[in-house]
Write a protein that holds these residues in place. Structure first.
Motif, PDB file in Angstrom:
ATOM      1  N   ILE A 124       1.880 -98.115 -44.935  1.00 34.78           N
ATOM      2  CA  ILE A 124       2.937 -97.151 -44.632  1.00 34.78           C
ATOM      3  C   ILE A 124       2.410 -95.729 -44.851  1.00 34.78           C
ATOM      4  CG2 ILE A 124       5.218 -96.326 -45.321  1.00 34.78           C
ATOM      5  CD1 ILE A 124       5.683 -99.304 -46.316  1.00 34.78           C
ATOM      6  N   THR A 254       4.041 -96.907 -39.652  1.00 36.18           N
ATOM      7  CA  THR A 254       3.390 -98.094 -40.203  1.00 36.18           C
ATOM      8  C   THR A 254       2.203 -98.443 -39.314  1.00 36.18           C
ATOM      9  OG1 THR A 254       5.501 -98.890 -41.082  1.00 36.18           O
ATOM     10  CG2 THR A 254       3.708-100.487 -40.894  1.00 36.18           C
ATOM     11  N   SER A 287       8.897 -99.560 -40.436  1.00 40.91           N
ATOM     12  CA  SER A 287       9.300 -98.152 -40.358  1.00 40.91           C
ATOM     13  C   SER A 287      10.807 -98.019 -40.198  1.00 40.91           C
ATOM     14  CB  SER A 287       8.584 -97.459 -39.189  1.00 40.91           C
ATOM     15  OG  SER A 287       7.200 -97.374 -39.416  1.00 40.91           O
TER      16      SER A 287
END
Length: 336
Positions: A124, A254, A287
């Protein structure tokens, strides 16, 4: 009615039309909402739209907006009519013309620029900084000089370089990412050479924007030495629109592909087993989950406050040197 009186009436009507047209461009006096810019691809939008209530669909030219609420928080959602950051930035500006937007949220997927010893698929990236790495001068001998529009021959003109997220918003985003990462288990096939069960978080991400997908490792490294980008996804263009209107732009990506991790593939995308969602879909859902968590925990608080849209870094250089260290963000965000 004719003569002078008719002419005067016509003038009044024209002036009213002009005045009305001007008001249509300006944001109306309405309760603020969070503007969610949903990427066209991968075409997996259910996580966000399944949470949307009181959906009011409004069409302005080619742009379709869904105004409603997610968990009681006012939102406006747009999927641009074509792909790419330029079209998304046009959608962002159009949204600002018709709605009162308190902050933009952009959940996306990205390609890794760092090696698998540091960054893997499913990790992330929080958008602490956003740069346009497609803006450079490429010399005859192949040297890259960044920021062509910041060159001295443009001295005196308004110019924007890297754009940054307000530290208070980054802290809230960090908490959302931490909560989602803690409850996410990555499928084993996502990183076949370097397995990882849980996503790592890059709290101080430098996200790179362009319309290039780089698979040439040498060129990628030359770009990185100049721009220090960690991935290819950032939406600098929409961020610039938001900055011009002094509206915060919150981005999370991501990692969906990695040429450094999978150098034998064409684009760094792992092969999903039959029946499993592809890597970009897995990444997009992470995300989306982070943005939904942010809305649930902090959406109303974000709309109730005012935040900066920094064009100079509000962070120490050491934060970007060790981006996986939260450096107190989780404490300041109220989750640790």
């Amino acid at each position: 009615m004719g003569g002078r009186s008719g002419w005067m009436l016509g003038l009044v009507v024209v002036l009213c039309m002009i005045s009305g047209a001007g008001r249509a461009v300006a944001a109306p006096a309405a309760p603020a909402a969070l503007g969610i810019l949903v990427p066209v691809g991968p075409p997996d939008y259910r996580m966000i739209f399944d949470r949307l209530t009181d959906d009011s669909v409004q069409q302005f030219g080619p742009f379709t907006f869904h105004a409603g609420k997610i968990g009681g928080v006012p939102v406006v959602i747009n999927i641009a009519p074509a792909d790419g950051p330029l079209m998304r930035s046009l959608a962002a500006q159009e949204m600002l013309h018709h709605f009162t937007i308190g902050a933009f949220l952009y959940p996306g997927t990205s390609g890794a620029h760092l090696g698998p010893d540091t960054m893997r698929i499913g990790d992330i990236i929080l958008g602490a900084a956003n740069v346009d790495f497609g803006n450079f001068f490429l010399s005859k001998n192949g040297d890259v000089t960044g920021d062509e529009f910041g060159h001295e021959r443009f001295a005196g003109k308004t110019h924007y370089g890297p754009l940054y997220l307000d530290p208070a918003l980054l802290a809230r985003l960090a908490c959302a990412a931490d909560r989602v990462a803690g409850s996410t288990r990555l499928p084993g096939w996502l990183n076949p050479q370097h397995p990882r069960d849980r996503p790592d978080i890059f709290f101080y991400g430098i996200q790179g924007t362009s319309t290039m997908w780089l698979a040439d490792r040498d060129f990628m490294q030359r770009i990185d030495r100049v721009f220090h980008v960690m991935d290819e996804d950032g939406d600098w263009y929409s961020n610039l629109v938001a900055t011009l209107y002094r509206v915060p732009f919150i981005e999370v990506s991501t990692i969906a592909d990695s040429v450094p991790e999978l150098p034998d593939t064409e684009r760094g995308i792992p092969v999903a087993p039959a029946g499993a969602p592809k890597a970009p879909v897995v990444a997009q859902r992470i995300s989306d989950a982070i943005m939904l968590d942010l809305i649930a925990h902090d959406g109303n608080a974000i709309l109730a406050a005012r935040f900066d849209t920094p064009t100079r870094s509000p962070y120490p250089a050491s934060a970007f040197a060790d981006p996986k260290r939260d450096d107190g963000l989780l404490r300041r965000g109220g989750c640790r």
